[in-house]
Design a protein around this motif. Structure first.
Motif, short mmCIF file in Angstrom:
data_model
loop_
_atom_site.label_atom_id
_atom_site.label_comp_id
_atom_site.label_asym_id
_atom_site.label_seq_id
_atom_site.Cartn_x
_atom_site.Cartn_y
_atom_site.Cartn_z
N VAL A 198 0.83 -1.21 0.00
CA VAL A 198 0.00 0.00 0.00
C VAL A 198 0.87 1.26 0.00
CG1 VAL A 198 -1.60 1.33 1.42
CG2 VAL A 198 -2.01 -1.10 1.04
N GLU A 199 1.90 1.28 0.85
CA GLU A 199 2.80 2.44 0.92
C GLU A 199 3.51 2.66 -0.41
OE1 GLU A 199 3.34 4.66 3.24
OE2 GLU A 199 3.04 3.82 5.23
N SER A 200 3.91 1.58 -1.08
CA SER A 200 4.62 1.71 -2.36
C SER A 200 3.72 2.28 -3.45
CB SER A 200 5.19 0.35 -2.80
OG SER A 200 4.15 -0.54 -3.17
N SER A 201 2.40 2.14 -3.29
CA SER A 201 1.44 2.69 -4.25
C SER A 201 0.96 4.08 -3.84
CB SER A 201 0.23 1.75 -4.38
OG SER A 201 0.62 0.48 -4.83
N GLU A 202 1.57 4.62 -2.77
CA GLU A 202 1.23 5.95 -2.26
C GLU A 202 -0.25 6.05 -1.90
OE1 GLU A 202 2.74 8.95 -4.90
OE2 GLU A 202 4.82 8.34 -4.60
N ILE A 203 -0.74 5.01 -1.24
CA ILE A 203 -2.10 4.98 -0.74
C ILE A 203 -2.04 5.05 0.78
CG2 ILE A 203 -4.21 3.59 -0.56
CD1 ILE A 203 -3.46 2.34 -3.27
N HIS A 204 -2.84 5.93 1.37
CA HIS A 204 -2.83 6.11 2.83
C HIS A 204 -3.46 4.91 3.52
CE1 HIS A 204 -3.13 8.03 6.72
NE2 HIS A 204 -4.42 7.82 6.75
N PRO A 205 -2.72 4.23 4.43
CA PRO A 205 -3.29 3.06 5.11
C PRO A 205 -3.93 3.40 6.46
CG PRO A 205 -0.92 3.08 5.42
CD PRO A 205 -1.28 4.36 4.71
N ILE A 206 -5.01 2.71 6.77
CA ILE A 206 -5.62 2.75 8.09
C ILE A 206 -5.74 1.29 8.56
CG2 ILE A 206 -7.68 3.32 9.44
CD1 ILE A 206 -8.21 5.58 7.42
N ILE A 207 -5.17 0.99 9.71
CA ILE A 207 -5.15 -0.38 10.21
C ILE A 207 -6.37 -0.62 11.11
CG2 ILE A 207 -3.86 -2.07 11.57
CD1 ILE A 207 -1.31 -0.42 10.88
N CYS A 208 -7.16 -1.63 10.76
CA CYS A 208 -8.33 -2.00 11.55
C CYS A 208 -8.21 -3.47 11.96
CB CYS A 208 -9.62 -1.79 10.77
SG CYS A 208 -9.96 -0.05 10.39
N VAL A 209 -8.29 -3.72 13.25
CA VAL A 209 -8.22 -5.09 13.76
C VAL A 209 -9.60 -5.46 14.27
CG1 VAL A 209 -7.11 -6.65 15.39
CG2 VAL A 209 -5.79 -4.82 14.32
N THR A 210 -10.18 -6.52 13.68
CA THR A 210 -11.58 -6.89 13.94
C THR A 210 -11.69 -8.00 14.99
OG1 THR A 210 -11.56 -8.52 12.16
CG2 THR A 210 -12.22 -6.28 11.59
N LYS A 211 -12.96 -8.35 15.28
CA LYS A 211 -13.32 -9.44 16.19
C LYS A 211 -12.82 -9.20 17.61
CE LYS A 211 -13.44 -12.74 12.37
NZ LYS A 211 -13.07 -14.06 11.84
N ALA A 212 -12.82 -7.91 18.03
CA ALA A 212 -12.39 -7.56 19.38
C ALA A 212 -13.25 -8.23 20.44
CB ALA A 212 -12.43 -6.04 19.55
N ASP A 213 -14.51 -8.53 20.08
CA ASP A 213 -15.43 -9.14 21.05
C ASP A 213 -15.03 -10.56 21.42
OD1 ASP A 213 -17.51 -10.94 19.05
OD2 ASP A 213 -16.41 -9.28 18.14
N LEU A 214 -14.18 -11.19 20.61
CA LEU A 214 -13.77 -12.57 20.88
C LEU A 214 -12.51 -12.67 21.74
CD1 LEU A 214 -14.31 -14.19 17.34
CD2 LEU A 214 -15.89 -14.13 19.28
N LEU A 215 -11.91 -11.53 22.09
CA LEU A 215 -10.64 -11.54 22.81
C LEU A 215 -10.83 -11.63 24.32
CD1 LEU A 215 -8.65 -8.70 20.96
CD2 LEU A 215 -8.32 -11.18 20.75
N SER A 216 -10.00 -12.45 24.96
CA SER A 216 -9.92 -12.43 26.41
C SER A 216 -9.10 -11.21 26.82
CB SER A 216 -9.22 -13.69 26.93
OG SER A 216 -7.87 -13.71 26.52
N GLU A 217 -9.05 -10.88 28.08
CA GLU A 217 -8.29 -9.71 28.53
C GLU A 217 -6.81 -9.86 28.19
OE1 GLU A 217 -8.80 -8.28 32.47
OE2 GLU A 217 -10.98 -8.42 32.42
N GLN A 218 -6.28 -11.06 28.37
CA GLN A 218 -4.86 -11.29 28.08
C GLN A 218 -4.59 -11.16 26.58
OE1 GLN A 218 -3.21 -14.94 29.60
NE2 GLN A 218 -1.33 -14.75 28.40
N GLU A 219 -5.48 -11.73 25.76
CA GLU A 219 -5.32 -11.65 24.32
C GLU A 219 -5.42 -10.20 23.83
OE1 GLU A 219 -7.14 -15.99 22.91
OE2 GLU A 219 -8.48 -14.30 23.35
N ARG A 220 -6.34 -9.44 24.41
CA ARG A 220 -6.49 -8.03 24.04
C ARG A 220 -5.21 -7.26 24.36
NH1 ARG A 220 -10.77 -3.80 23.52
NH2 ARG A 220 -12.26 -5.51 23.23
#
Length: 293
Positions: free
Chosen positions: A100-122
């Motif tokens: 994405v960076e090499s194509s000069e496109i602005h990236p936004i990082i989104c990490v999904t499925k937060a509801d499935l995480l335990s406290e330690q995993e989060r």
């Protein structure tokens, strides 16, 4: 002749949006002759004898383009990665970021499925995400089910053309459906046999979402660095690019060169050792790449 934007490509037809109307178009033969393929996202000049069918006569200049998925004129890439099922993969995220960076496109990082995480995993996932934030990336932790983080992403889509990209099964289509349930984009569960998501999107299409255009794509079918040269790789890592200005030798690849400011920063934990190792892995791939003729 009229101007419009290609918002869908399917079976040799290009669907052009112009003044609120959708015109089904074919490309002129001259495009094939010149080995130019119209892409979703292209701004085009077309000619139509009626309000249903026409021909694309000209493709206007592109500010960027991706090959796989085939799409042009992207403002930003929403990189969707799962926190679990499948597990969060930093090396795969870095691979996407380089492309994405090499194509000069602005990236936004989104990490999904937060509801499935335990406290330690989060806590473990947040450890990675904080580093990406520290080097300047916008990072969101999301859940389509609980809608955690969804309101933060809404305004980032307004007025932009965005491509949603990431590994299969991470919830790209579910996330778009969370923005607008009326879209009913097909989703699928993780394959228990293969341990990865099934592809549910078959073609590239721009969809109106949250005041902007979002590309739902079949995903990146190739993550090879075919268009990136070894000397350019460092520029796709913001923290390496910044520190490289202090390197002793011009054109330093931050590998075996002496008095390298990047290697020194890694030793001092100013640059993530894991990210640097990914850089070296990608650098080796590029060096071993077969020459193009």
């Amino acid at each position: 002749m009229t101007e419009g934007k290609i918002i869908k490509a399917l079976s040799g037809f290009y669907y052009v949006l112009s003044d609120g109307k959708m015109i089904q178009c074919r490309g002129r033969g001259v495009f094939r002759k010149n080995k130019i393929t119209p892409l979703v996202g292209d701004n085009v000049i077309f000619q139509a004898d009626n309000d249903k069918e026409g021909y694309i006569m000209e493709i206007k200049s592109r500010k960027n383009e991706l090959v796989r998925p085939p799409i042009a004129n992207i403002d930003q890439a929403i990189l969707i990665f799962s926190s679990t099922e499948p597990d969060f993969s930093p090396v795969l995220l870095d691979r996407f970021l380089v492309i994405v960076e090499s194509s000069e496109i602005h990236p936004i990082i989104c990490v999904t499925k937060a509801d499935l995480l335990s406290e330690q995993e989060r806590s473990e996932v947040n450890h990675y995400l904080e580093y990406y934030r520290s080097i300047g990336y916008e990072v969101l932790l999301l859940s389509s089910k609980t809608e955690e983080g969804i309101n933060e992403l809404h305004p980032l889509l307004n007025g932009k053309t965005s491509v949603f990209a990431g590994q299969s099964g991470v919830g790209k289509s579910s996330l778009i459906n969370a923005f607008d349930p009326s879209l009913q984009i097909k989703t699928d569960e993780i394959s228990s046999h293969l341990g990865r998501g099934r592809h549910t999107t078959r073609h590239v299409e721009l969809i109106e979402v949250c005041g902007g255009l979002v590309a739902d794509t079949p995903g990146f079918s190739s993550l090879d660095f075919t268009e990136i040269e070894a000397e350019d790789l460092g520029y796709t890592f913001p923290e390496i690019s910044k520190k490289a200005e202090e390197c002793k030798f011009r054109g330093c690849l931050h590998d075996n060169e002496p008095k390298c400011a990047v290697k020194n920063a890694v030793e001092k934990n100013e640059i993530s050792k894991e990210r640097y190792n990914h850089y070296l892995q990608f650098l080796q791939e590029i060096k071993e790449r077969k020459p193009r003729y």
